[in-house]
Design a protein around this motif. Structure first.
Motif, PDB file in Angstrom:
ATOM      1  N   LEU A   1      -0.990  -5.918  -1.790  1.00 29.93           N
ATOM      2  CA  LEU A   1       0.213  -5.089  -1.807  1.00 29.93           C
ATOM      3  C   LEU A   1       1.147  -5.460  -2.954  1.00 29.93           C
ATOM      4  O   LEU A   1       2.022  -4.683  -3.312  1.00 29.93           O
ATOM      5  N   VAL A   2       0.960  -6.666  -3.501  1.00 28.34           N
ATOM      6  CA  VAL A   2       1.810  -7.044  -4.619  1.00 28.34           C
ATOM      7  C   VAL A   2       1.440  -6.223  -5.852  1.00 28.34           C
ATOM      8  O   VAL A   2       2.277  -5.950  -6.700  1.00 28.34           O
TER       9      VAL A   2
ATOM     10  N   ASP B   1       0.430   0.123  -4.863  1.00 24.25           N
ATOM     11  CA  ASP B   1       1.349   0.873  -4.029  1.00 24.25           C
ATOM     12  C   ASP B   1       0.903   0.798  -2.560  1.00 24.25           C
ATOM     13  O   ASP B   1      -0.284   0.702  -2.285  1.00 24.25           O
ATOM     14  N   PRO B   2       1.862   0.834  -1.619  1.00 21.81           N
ATOM     15  CA  PRO B   2       1.468   0.724  -0.208  1.00 21.81           C
ATOM     16  C   PRO B   2       0.374   1.696   0.236  1.00 21.81           C
ATOM     17  O   PRO B   2      -0.512   1.306   0.998  1.00 21.81           O
TER      18      PRO B   2
ATOM     19  N   ARG C   1      -1.313  -7.418 -14.312  1.00 19.98           N
ATOM     20  CA  ARG C   1       0.030  -7.836 -13.928  1.00 19.98           C
ATOM     21  C   ARG C   1       0.345  -9.218 -14.484  1.00 19.98           C
ATOM     22  O   ARG C   1       1.406  -9.451 -15.050  1.00 19.98           O
TER      23      ARG C   1
ATOM     24  N   LYS D   1       3.239  -2.952 -14.325  1.00 24.49           N
ATOM     25  CA  LYS D   1       3.548  -2.640 -12.937  1.00 24.49           C
ATOM     26  C   LYS D   1       2.613  -1.574 -12.389  1.00 24.49           C
ATOM     27  O   LYS D   1       1.764  -1.843 -11.560  1.00 24.49           O
ATOM     28  N   TYR D   2       2.756  -0.354 -12.854  1.00 23.32           N
ATOM     29  CA  TYR D   2       1.870   0.694 -12.379  1.00 23.32           C
ATOM     30  C   TYR D   2       1.247   1.423 -13.555  1.00 23.32           C
ATOM     31  O   TYR D   2       1.898   1.654 -14.570  1.00 23.32           O
TER      32      TYR D   2
ATOM     33  N   ASN E   1       1.702   6.219  -6.883  1.00 24.02           N
ATOM     34  CA  ASN E   1       1.610   5.187  -7.916  1.00 24.02           C
ATOM     35  C   ASN E   1       0.245   4.528  -7.836  1.00 24.02           C
ATOM     36  O   ASN E   1      -0.273   4.303  -6.752  1.00 24.02           O
TER      37      ASN E   1
ATOM     38  N   HIS F   1       9.649  -0.885  -1.048  1.00 18.72           N
ATOM     39  CA  HIS F   1       8.202  -1.095  -1.044  1.00 18.72           C
ATOM     40  C   HIS F   1       7.674  -0.902   0.373  1.00 18.72           C
ATOM     41  O   HIS F   1       7.070   0.120   0.674  1.00 18.72           O
TER      42      HIS F   1
ATOM     43  N   PRO G   1       6.306  -5.019  -6.793  1.00 17.54           N
ATOM     44  CA  PRO G   1       5.646  -3.736  -6.572  1.00 17.54           C
ATOM     45  C   PRO G   1       6.542  -2.572  -6.139  1.00 17.54           C
ATOM     46  O   PRO G   1       6.059  -1.460  -6.056  1.00 17.54           O
ATOM     47  N   ALA G   2       7.808  -2.812  -5.871  1.00 16.55           N
ATOM     48  CA  ALA G   2       8.636  -1.702  -5.372  1.00 16.55           C
ATOM     49  C   ALA G   2       8.606  -0.549  -6.356  1.00 16.55           C
ATOM     50  O   ALA G   2       8.909  -0.717  -7.527  1.00 16.55           O
ATOM     51  N   PRO G   3       8.213   0.640  -5.900  1.00 16.51           N
ATOM     52  CA  PRO G   3       8.026   1.744  -6.826  1.00 16.51           C
ATOM     53  C   PRO G   3       9.314   2.450  -7.229  1.00 16.51           C
ATOM     54  O   PRO G   3       9.324   3.184  -8.211  1.00 16.51           O
TER      55      PRO G   3
END
Ligand code: FES
Lengths: 359, 198
Positions: free
Chosen positions: A172-173, A176-177, A341, A347-348, A358, B123, B156-158
């Motif tokens: 998850l790091v 995206d969830p 990363r 990031k994405y 994402n 996130h 990771p927070a988008p």
């Protein structure tokens, strides 16, 4: 000397070093036949125990490893090592026998039968009693931590999932969830279920062998050891406050805050390389990311079919091969993104927060 | 309980024949068997119906009670709007954590005015910590970091933290309305209600 060693180990515990090292060790060990005999295994075990015992003298290491929650993880590392050694040593032994033109050792096992009662039930009963005793003693000596009442306004720092989910939490790091929490876990389950339908290699049925199933075993063990067990160990021992990486001898300092500014691929592309601003519409903005992902998913399969996996492509046929290679690529996506990363602060690859999409 | 009922009359025959109602024990097998059986068939059926009704009623009552149980008697949910004192209490550049625990809101003042940041990580919803030394919000779950403005910059927070509607109440206090939120990625931070110029 000791201090130098500690600093050295702390330094190589940085994820990019430590995971690379683990991957190298994994491949070397797997193909190093000598390792899978009793004597070298005992050396490795001795070294591991010595490492642990000496390290326990370090207060930071001790406080993490002897935490009631983490003791079973230490045991798990040893158990996983032992069982992999057990099966691999039999596999190599069989390979040697088959090489000499003999039957695998399983063929010489007596086909005798035992009675359920009393043989099986008694054994199970004794195991049950022993394990009950073990669990009771364990629960007396290693107390489960009693924490404060749950409070949504106050997440413990670090907040760790139960140990068996730490691999997912690590995932998850980087993703995206919806990918790391939904798509990848389902792909793991579906992929494991698909193995018998994809794998057409009839060899190795009923006996251990490595030579006859090299690719299959390597892929499986890579996923299990590196992408699951290693991530659990990482999450348990190396992730500290604020979910930062800490070396095994490092004090878990809440104030340790390495700057980790992460940048999306779109920003790299438009702002850093082309020196223009980010385009307004998301479609144009994320075009480079889409191209990268499509290249990964669409050009790699035919390329691999022609090069590295040629034999498999011919053996499996296009449909089976397609399923297998997509599963393989999604498995590979995790380490790829982890390295991106760590090395480039990416990031994405595709970042469309407008639509919660994402990658 | 309900299932036992239909069998009792069949054995004792009590409902059909009132003359035998005292007999709780089994009738003599030889003589009374035939008339009792034919006489109690109707009785058996009516008891069966009764039993089913009782059973259904009991089940319905049980399920209703169970459903009711799923809704708490008291909901300790803070009201979605709250008053947060006069604006003069808030100094420039300071993240006010007084409302974090109870309402899940940080109130921050910058050069332009006051804004109310949600304390929910974008996130997966943990609660980040404000680290004043480093001037950032840092999430303990997967390490997302946010600037004081709420913009995400690490981990990771988008997307950035959400802001809530903030305005001045009649009595001059700051009023935060959590029922309306403003998301940066939708351009909603431009909305005048997301920033209190006071
Ligand atoms: S919930 Fe905050 S980083 Fe994952």
């Amino acid at each position: 000397m000791i201090d130098f060693l500690k600093t050295f180990i702390n330094t190589i515990a940085a994820p990019e070093w430590f995971v690379s090292l683990a991957i190298v060790v994994f491949f070397v060990a797997l193909f190093w036949e000598k390792l899978w005999t009793p004597k070298p295994a005992l050396y490795v075990l001795g070294a591991a125990v010595a490492f642990f015992t000496v390290s326990l003298l370090d207060p930071n290491f001790r406080s993490i490893v002897t935490k009631a929650d983490n003791v079973p993880i230490v045991a798990m590392l040893f158990l996983v090592g032992f069982f992999i050694w057990l099966s691999m040593s039999q596999a190599y032994e069989n390979d040697r026998r088959i090489g000499r033109g003999e039957k695998p050792m399983e063929a010489s096992e007596p086909v005798s039968k035992v009675l359920v009662w009393p043989d099986l039930v008694y054994t199970e009963f004794i195991c049950l009693i022993l394990f009950t005793v073990l669990l009771i003693v364990w629960s007396i000596f290693l107390k489960a931590p009693l924490e404060q009442p749950a409070n949504p306004g106050d997440s413990p720092n670090p907040s760790k999932a139960p140990w068996y989910f730490l691999g997912l939490q690590e995932m998850l790091v980087y993703y995206d969830p919806w990918l790391a929490g939904v798509v990848f876990p389902s792909l793991i389950v579906v992929g494991l279920m698909a193995i018998p339908f994809i794998d057409k290699n009839k060899k190795g049925s009923g006996y251990y062998t490595f030579r006859e199933r090299k690719v299959e075993i390597t892929i499986f063990l890579f996923g299990f050891v590196i992408l699951w067990i290693l991530l659990i160990a990482t999450g348990t021992f190396l992730r500290g406050p604020n979910w930062n990486f800490f070396g095994p001898y490092e004090f878990w300092d809440v104030g340790k805050l390495p700057p980790l500014v992460n940048i999306n691929l779109s920003e790299y592309f438009w702002v850093k390389w082309l020196n223009t601003g980010l385009p307004k519409g998301w479609l144009l903005r994320e075009a480079p990311g889409f191209i990268v992902v499509l290249l990964y998913l669409l050009t790699l399969p035919p390329l691999l079919a022609r090069t590295l996996l040629r034999k498999y492509y011919e053996k499996l046929g296009p449909e089976r091969y397609a399923v297998m290679v997509i599963l393989l690529l999604s498995m590979g996506a995790l380490p790829v993104k982890m390295y991106l990363r760590w090395l480039f602060n990416l990031k994405y690859i595709i970042a469309i927060p407008e639509y919660f999409f994402n990658i | 309980m309900t299932e036992k009922d239909p069998r009792e009359p069949a054995a004792g025959g009590s409902p059909a024949g009132p003359e035998k109602s005292t007999a709780g024990t089994s009738p003599a097998p030889g003589q009374a068997a035939k008339p009792a059986a034919s006489a109690s068939r109707r009785g058996f059926l009516s008891w069966l119906v009764l039993a089913w009704i009782a059973f259904t009623a009991a089940m319905t009552a049980g399920l209703t009670a169970l459903t009711r149980f799923l809704f708490p008697n008291v909901l300790f949910e803070p009201p979605s709007t709250f008053k947060a004192g006069p604006p003069s209490e808030y100094g420039i550049g300071i993240v006010d954590e007084r409302w974090k625990e109870r309402f899940g809101v940080w109130i921050v003042r910058d050069e332009e005015g006051l804004y109310a940041l949600s304390t929910t990580c974008t996130h997966l919803g943990c609660t980040p910590n404000w680290l004043s030394a480093d001037e950032k919000f840092k999430c303990p779950c997967h390490g997302s970091g946010f600037y004081k403005t709420g913009i995400n910059f690490e981990g990771p927070a988008p997307r950035p933290l959400e802001r809530y509607r903030i305005l001045l109440a009649e009595d001059g206090q700051v009023l935060v309305d959590k029922s309306r939120k403003f998301q940066w990625e939708k351009g909603q931070w431009e909305d005048p209600e997301s920033l209190l110029k006071a």
